[in-house]
Design a protein around this motif. Structure first.
Motif, mmCIF file in Angstrom:
data_model
loop_
_atom_site.group_PDB
_atom_site.id
_atom_site.type_symbol
_atom_site.label_atom_id
_atom_site.label_comp_id
_atom_site.label_asym_id
_atom_site.label_seq_id
_atom_site.Cartn_x
_atom_site.Cartn_y
_atom_site.Cartn_z
ATOM 1 N N ARG A 1 0.826 -1.210 0.000
ATOM 2 C CA ARG A 1 0.000 0.000 0.000
ATOM 3 C C ARG A 1 0.859 1.259 0.000
ATOM 4 N NH1 ARG A 1 -3.879 -2.368 4.765
ATOM 5 N NH2 ARG A 1 -5.223 -3.652 3.447
ATOM 6 N N ILE A 2 2.016 1.179 -0.604
ATOM 7 C CA ILE A 2 2.940 2.314 -0.577
ATOM 8 C C ILE A 2 2.323 3.560 -1.201
ATOM 9 C CG2 ILE A 2 4.117 1.681 -2.744
ATOM 10 C CD1 ILE A 2 6.742 2.669 -1.370
ATOM 11 N N LYS B 1 12.837 -1.322 0.649
ATOM 12 C CA LYS B 1 12.667 -2.720 1.047
ATOM 13 C C LYS B 1 11.860 -3.523 0.030
ATOM 14 C CE LYS B 1 12.874 -4.255 5.122
ATOM 15 N NZ LYS B 1 12.632 -4.750 6.483
ATOM 16 N N SER B 2 11.044 -2.859 -0.763
ATOM 17 C CA SER B 2 10.246 -3.572 -1.768
ATOM 18 C C SER B 2 11.126 -4.178 -2.850
ATOM 19 C CB SER B 2 9.234 -2.623 -2.407
ATOM 20 O OG SER B 2 9.864 -1.723 -3.305
ATOM 21 N N GLY B 3 12.311 -3.576 -3.077
ATOM 22 C CA GLY B 3 13.199 -4.056 -4.128
ATOM 23 C C GLY B 3 12.685 -3.768 -5.531
ATOM 24 N N SER B 4 11.669 -2.919 -5.621
ATOM 25 C CA SER B 4 11.034 -2.620 -6.909
ATOM 26 C C SER B 4 11.547 -1.301 -7.469
ATOM 27 C CB SER B 4 9.508 -2.548 -6.715
ATOM 28 O OG SER B 4 8.891 -1.825 -7.741
ATOM 29 N N GLU B 5 11.980 -1.323 -8.711
ATOM 30 C CA GLU B 5 12.440 -0.081 -9.344
ATOM 31 C C GLU B 5 11.282 0.903 -9.516
ATOM 32 O OE1 GLU B 5 15.480 1.024 -9.844
ATOM 33 O OE2 GLU B 5 16.127 -0.839 -8.850
ATOM 34 N N GLU B 6 10.086 0.351 -9.730
ATOM 35 C CA GLU B 6 8.906 1.221 -9.845
ATOM 36 C C GLU B 6 8.683 2.002 -8.547
ATOM 37 O OE1 GLU B 6 4.033 0.913 -10.444
ATOM 38 O OE2 GLU B 6 5.273 -0.914 -10.548
ATOM 39 N N ARG C 1 21.468 1.423 0.008
ATOM 40 C CA ARG C 1 20.176 0.844 0.378
ATOM 41 C C ARG C 1 20.337 -0.121 1.546
ATOM 42 N NH1 ARG C 1 17.220 -0.643 -5.426
ATOM 43 N NH2 ARG C 1 17.690 1.316 -6.490
ATOM 44 N N THR C 2 21.412 -0.889 1.533
ATOM 45 C CA THR C 2 21.670 -1.854 2.611
ATOM 46 C C THR C 2 21.841 -1.131 3.943
ATOM 47 O OG1 THR C 2 22.751 -3.332 1.032
ATOM 48 C CG2 THR C 2 23.195 -3.714 3.376
ATOM 49 N N VAL C 3 22.585 -0.031 3.933
ATOM 50 C CA VAL C 3 22.799 0.759 5.155
ATOM 51 C C VAL C 3 21.474 1.349 5.640
ATOM 52 C CG1 VAL C 3 23.903 2.829 6.110
ATOM 53 C CG2 VAL C 3 25.206 1.290 4.619
ATOM 54 N N SER C 4 20.641 1.853 4.706
ATOM 55 C CA SER C 4 19.342 2.431 5.067
ATOM 56 C C SER C 4 18.462 1.401 5.762
ATOM 57 C CB SER C 4 18.624 2.956 3.817
ATOM 58 O OG SER C 4 19.366 3.993 3.202
ATOM 59 N N ILE C 5 18.428 0.192 5.196
ATOM 60 C CA ILE C 5 17.600 -0.874 5.768
ATOM 61 C C ILE C 5 18.123 -1.280 7.142
ATOM 62 C CG2 ILE C 5 16.942 -3.307 5.511
ATOM 63 C CD1 ILE C 5 16.804 -2.758 2.452
ATOM 64 N N ALA C 6 19.426 -1.345 7.293
ATOM 65 C CA ALA C 6 20.027 -1.709 8.583
ATOM 66 C C ALA C 6 19.654 -0.688 9.658
ATOM 67 C CB ALA C 6 21.549 -1.803 8.444
#
Length: 339
Positions: free
Chosen positions: A231-232, A277-282, A322-327
């Motif tokens: 639901r982004i 986190k979605s991993g979606s380019e869209e 992105r990895t740092v952001s998620i961490a």
């Protein structure tokens, strides 16, 4: 006239709404419990609402409407409210009985006295499914206890410590005066509920009791992370609406301005991290468009959000960024106990 109106938005809530309503009944005749059946069709929510109205006339009222979403159920409750104060309690949550009496005693004191209270703040408890340790969101560092204050007396809100729908009771007429109307068929509008009215809140009072019990952990809840990623678009829509409600020229107190900007920073962070986190380019394009939207609408606000601590953390370049952001997000998640 009632002391407190409590709206319970219900949508196919038969499995748990009784627990919520029963926790509120000890308020007695001073309280009206507005059970808003938001077009439920999959269970007997409507019948349960009617049952409580019949059993507790003058205390429980059943309101039936076409499905309009959580926000429209809150709107319906506010339109129907006759209480001097207004509270929303979600149908899968409940309140603590002892703290409830403290809340009513406090509201009663202000109604009978000569001081006007616009917003009462209490603690809430994360009743997370499967969690042994229950986290409490409290405001001892941010607000003086049991003292009627204005925004100039606010102390320090820590990172991740902000006023949510669970922690707030508003003066009903103030909510109406500020023109609060939540959008239909939209999730996450509780953020608007605790953001748009703030410039109209002239007085607030912190009661340090663990009043609201916020149930969290069901897989189908709107705050479940995977549900939020799906639901982004709605998260982004709510964030854009909140950005539009922030008008620095109309907010005199600098502490309130700072708090509102921090809240917007959190909203931008949530939208950004969900996209990452979605991993979606869209979805990454949606994240980029959101930041561009802020820049176009309000450049000074954009600069504060983009180059703040959280804004920088959500916009690190490349896969490693992105990895740092998620961490960083996961550390916050563990520390504050959300989702």
């Amino acid at each position: 006239m009632k002391l407190l109106s409590i709206a319970i938005p219900c949508y196919n809530s038969a499995a748990y709404m009784r627990n919520c309503i029963e926790s509120l009944l000890p308020g007695g005749d001073e309280v009206e419990i507005l059970i808003v059946d938001d077009g439920s069709t999959k269970d007997n929510t409507a019948e349960i609402a009617d049952e409580y109205e019949a059993r507790y006339p003058g205390i429980c009222r059943a309101i039936h409407q076409e499905n309009g979403g959580h926000g429209e159920a809150v709107n319906a409750g506010l339109r129907a409210a006759t209480g001097i104060y207004f509270k929303v309690v979600d149908s899968d949550d409940w309140v603590n009985g002892e703290a409830y009496q403290e809340v009513l005693k406090t509201l009663r004191r202000f109604v009978l006295g000569n001081e006007t209270l616009d917003m009462l703040v209490t603690n809430f408890v994360y009743e997370k499914q499967g969690a042994k340790h229950k986290r409490v969101m409290q405001y001892r560092t941010a607000l003086p206890k049991r003292e009627l204050i204005d925004w100039s007396k606010v102390k320090v809100f820590m990172l991740g410590q902000y006023i949510l729908m669970h922690s707030v009771i508003y003066r009903t007429e103030m909510l109406r005066e500020c023109g609060l109307e939540l959008p239909k068929h939209t999730f996450y509008v509780d953020n608007i509920f605790v953001f748009q009215p703030l410039p109209y809140v002239k007085t607030l009072y912190y009661l340090d009791v663990n009043f609201y019990r916020y149930f969290i952990g069901r897989s189908d809840q709107s705050v479940n992370e995977q549900v939020m990623i799906g639901r982004i678009d709605q998260q982004i829509r709510v964030t854009k609406l909140m950005l539009g409600y922030y008008n620095e020229s109309k907010i005199a107190n600098h502490k309130l301005r700072h708090y509102m900007v921090r809240y917007l920073e959190i909203m931008m962070t949530i939208s950004s991290i969900l996209a990452i986190k979605s991993g979606s380019e869209e979805n990454m394009e949606k994240k980029k468009e959101l930041w561009q939207y802020v820049r176009k609408q309000n450049l000074p606000l954009y600069l504060r959000l983009r180059w703040g601590f959280l804004g920088q953390g959500m916009n690190l370049p490349g896969k490693s960024g992105r990895t740092v952001s998620i961490a960083g997000y996961k550390i916050s998640q563990k520390f504050f106990g959300f989702n």
